[in-house]
Design a protein around this motif. Sequence first.
Motif, PDB file in Angstrom:
ATOM      1  N   GLY A   1      -3.245 -18.389  -9.098  1.00  0.00           N
ATOM      2  CA  GLY A   1      -3.337 -19.804  -8.728  1.00  0.00           C
ATOM      3  C   GLY A   1      -1.943 -20.395  -8.726  1.00  0.00           C
ATOM      4  O   GLY A   1      -1.075 -19.939  -9.467  1.00  0.00           O
ATOM      5  N   TYR A   2      -1.729 -21.381  -7.875  1.00  0.00           N
ATOM      6  CA  TYR A   2      -0.398 -21.974  -7.754  1.00  0.00           C
ATOM      7  C   TYR A   2      -0.434 -23.472  -7.851  1.00  0.00           C
ATOM      8  O   TYR A   2      -1.312 -24.119  -7.277  1.00  0.00           O
ATOM      9  CB  TYR A   2       0.226 -21.646  -6.395  1.00  0.00           C
TER      10      TYR A   2
ATOM     11  N   TYR B   1     -11.037 -24.935   0.409  1.00  0.00           N
ATOM     12  CA  TYR B   1     -10.276 -24.087   1.342  1.00  0.00           C
ATOM     13  C   TYR B   1      -9.698 -22.855   0.647  1.00  0.00           C
ATOM     14  O   TYR B   1      -9.661 -21.769   1.223  1.00  0.00           O
ATOM     15  CB  TYR B   1      -9.157 -24.938   1.965  1.00  0.00           C
ATOM     16  N   VAL B   2      -9.246 -23.000  -0.599  1.00  0.00           N
ATOM     17  CA  VAL B   2      -8.618 -21.860  -1.262  1.00  0.00           C
ATOM     18  C   VAL B   2      -9.613 -21.037  -2.089  1.00  0.00           C
ATOM     19  O   VAL B   2      -9.229 -20.075  -2.744  1.00  0.00           O
ATOM     20  CB  VAL B   2      -7.434 -22.306  -2.151  1.00  0.00           C
ATOM     21  N   GLN B   3     -10.898 -21.436  -2.044  1.00  0.00           N
ATOM     22  CA  GLN B   3     -11.920 -20.642  -2.724  1.00  0.00           C
ATOM     23  C   GLN B   3     -12.302 -19.464  -1.826  1.00  0.00           C
ATOM     24  O   GLN B   3     -12.327 -19.592  -0.606  1.00  0.00           O
ATOM     25  CB  GLN B   3     -13.172 -21.499  -2.981  1.00  0.00           C
ATOM     26  N   ASP B   4     -12.610 -18.323  -2.452  1.00  0.00           N
ATOM     27  CA  ASP B   4     -12.942 -17.167  -1.628  1.00  0.00           C
ATOM     28  C   ASP B   4     -14.278 -17.339  -0.939  1.00  0.00           C
ATOM     29  O   ASP B   4     -14.478 -16.909   0.192  1.00  0.00           O
ATOM     30  CB  ASP B   4     -12.935 -15.899  -2.474  1.00  0.00           C
TER      31      ASP B   4
ATOM     32  N   ARG C   1      -6.963 -27.878  -7.952  1.00  0.00           N
ATOM     33  CA  ARG C   1      -7.183 -26.819  -6.960  1.00  0.00           C
ATOM     34  C   ARG C   1      -6.819 -25.456  -7.541  1.00  0.00           C
ATOM     35  O   ARG C   1      -7.551 -24.476  -7.387  1.00  0.00           O
ATOM     36  CB  ARG C   1      -6.320 -27.108  -5.726  1.00  0.00           C
ATOM     37  N   ALA C   2      -5.667 -25.401  -8.250  1.00  0.00           N
ATOM     38  CA  ALA C   2      -5.209 -24.130  -8.794  1.00  0.00           C
ATOM     39  C   ALA C   2      -6.140 -23.648  -9.913  1.00  0.00           C
ATOM     40  O   ALA C   2      -6.484 -22.463  -9.969  1.00  0.00           O
ATOM     41  CB  ALA C   2      -3.783 -24.275  -9.318  1.00  0.00           C
TER      42      ALA C   2
ATOM     43  N   ALA D   1      -0.055 -18.035  -0.394  1.00  0.00           N
ATOM     44  CA  ALA D   1      -0.042 -17.846  -1.844  1.00  0.00           C
ATOM     45  C   ALA D   1      -1.471 -17.755  -2.383  1.00  0.00           C
ATOM     46  O   ALA D   1      -1.752 -16.999  -3.297  1.00  0.00           O
ATOM     47  CB  ALA D   1       0.703 -18.996  -2.515  1.00  0.00           C
ATOM     48  N   PHE D   2      -2.386 -18.531  -1.787  1.00  0.00           N
ATOM     49  CA  PHE D   2      -3.773 -18.482  -2.235  1.00  0.00           C
ATOM     50  C   PHE D   2      -4.573 -17.394  -1.505  1.00  0.00           C
ATOM     51  O   PHE D   2      -5.797 -17.376  -1.573  1.00  0.00           O
ATOM     52  CB  PHE D   2      -4.455 -19.839  -2.040  1.00  0.00           C
TER      53      PHE D   2
ATOM     54  N   ARG E   1      -5.065 -16.755   1.768  1.00  0.00           N
ATOM     55  CA  ARG E   1      -5.864 -17.061   2.966  1.00  0.00           C
ATOM     56  C   ARG E   1      -5.486 -16.095   4.094  1.00  0.00           C
ATOM     57  O   ARG E   1      -4.331 -15.705   4.218  1.00  0.00           O
ATOM     58  CB  ARG E   1      -5.630 -18.501   3.428  1.00  0.00           C
TER      59      ARG E   1
ATOM     60  N   GLU F   1      -7.106 -23.708   9.914  1.00  0.00           N
ATOM     61  CA  GLU F   1      -6.999 -24.853   9.008  1.00  0.00           C
ATOM     62  C   GLU F   1      -5.633 -25.522   9.020  1.00  0.00           C
ATOM     63  O   GLU F   1      -5.505 -26.665   8.593  1.00  0.00           O
ATOM     64  CB  GLU F   1      -7.326 -24.409   7.573  1.00  0.00           C
TER      65      GLU F   1
END
Lengths: 254, 284
Positions: free
Chosen positions: A78-79, A98-101, A143-144, B183-184, B186, B194
């Motif tokens: 996570g960032y 958006y950053v969830q798998d 988010r992270a 980094a995440f 994607r 997006e």
Amino acid sequence: MAVLTVNDLCKTFGAGTARSNRVLDHISFDVRGQTFVSVVGPSGCGKSTLLNIISGVETHTSGDVSVTSDEGRPARLGYVFQDPRLLPWRTVRKNMLYVQDKDDDQARRRVSTYLDMVGLGQHGDFFPGQLSGGMQQRVGIARAFAVEPDLLIMDEPFSHLDAITARGLRAQLQDIWAQSRKTVVFVTHDVVEAVELSDRIIVLQPGGRIFEDIPIDLPRPRRQSDPAVATLQAEVLARLEKMKAITPQAATAV
Amino acid sequence: MARPVIEAPPTTPAGTWLEGEELARRAAARTRRKRLALLVAGWAAMLGIWQVAAYYLPFGTLPNPLEVSVEMWEIVASGALVSDFLASVLKTFAGFGVAVLIGAPVGYLMGRYGYWRAFFLDGVTVAGTIPALTYAVLSLIIFGLSNLGPVLAVALVSTPYVALNVAEGIRGVDQNLVKMSQAFGRSPQQIRREVFIPTIVPYLFAAVRMSFAVAWKVEALTEVFGGTNGVGFQIRTRYQLFDITGVIAWMALFIVFMLLIERLLLRKLEQRVLAWRPEERAAR
């Protein structure tokens, strides 16, 4: 068990050329699970490069870096960046999804939980442009955390905020961390901030060596007004003064 | 944007965000009302000048506004309006379609890769500088009397706009958002969907609106010379009959119709798609 292992890491920019510049010089350390580690040092000591190598954005010249998860799957990172880095065309909630798998019920619940934790439970349907800078950075933090990372990397997340907002966010970060106990590597140039937040401080010196590895053994929650915190902050600062005396390049920084 | 004459006066500061939004909405409504009043005054002045000119010019040269509006009404009532306008609009949008199909990929390549930029830039710039009339004439020579002429003319006029704007949009993509996405973890597809496409959309709208202003004139012009139906064709027919009232009536209807499409259709669509932008919210 160590979540992050850095072993004999070297990084030289432009290796073999006249402008060859070594920024990390045989660095070794590891970070156990559920600890909060800060990396501090003057600018140009290789902090950001170290983060970029850990996150895989940058390659290293020699040595090993590994991040392990406890369940055998590929480690999740996570960032939190210096700036919030939110998609302006997506709402706060969509940004976090958006950053969830997977966009399933579990992910949605996590997003809601961490939004509540940063005090933005009512703002899920807002666009980032409708929030203040501090609120946006809180979304970035939520988010992270919401990806449930094995390792959470924070790159000077409060350096662009005003002092009062930053202080509030530090307190909030401590609370969230106390509840979630994620493994964190937190880069900062601010020693005071590092003492308040960390279990351990790794001090880098110019030239990219570890100058000192300082355990911070203070009860939590810590507040800046607490005299014990202030005493330790002064002590760590004094040790850094020593570094300035030894390495003249550092004298202008810290 | 600064509109000094009709800017709303400063209001008391808002307490909460929601109050602020409400105040902004009210200020926007006030501004809209003032703008409407000025708009009406402008139209009245224009019609007044027309009326006076029609009165003093030799008989038969310029019909007055009333005669033209009667003629306009007859065109509308006869049903000719629908079929001929539909023909013109369809041709314009077909031309746009071709322009987006060719211009968007070219623009994407230009914005993304330096080599492709070097390859396309001069060609696109030259294509954008050639006068629209040249394209109209060229299309007529290629297709003669046919419906493809106007389509080609619109496509040729609009493609450079679309390409340049999309290229600009791609170059404007926030690299920090791309890095965040990587980094995440994607995927490239997710990043395209997006990050890249939402960045381009405002530029694409700008391209379509900018080229629309030119495109429908070129379309009509090409029809005047070589159309077999459509508004330009009607204007030519009336011209051959020395029916000035008919020419002006068709022209006026055309202007009204195209302005409606631009103001209502394109503008509303843009507001909907770009609702996340603060300036769009304030205008709502």
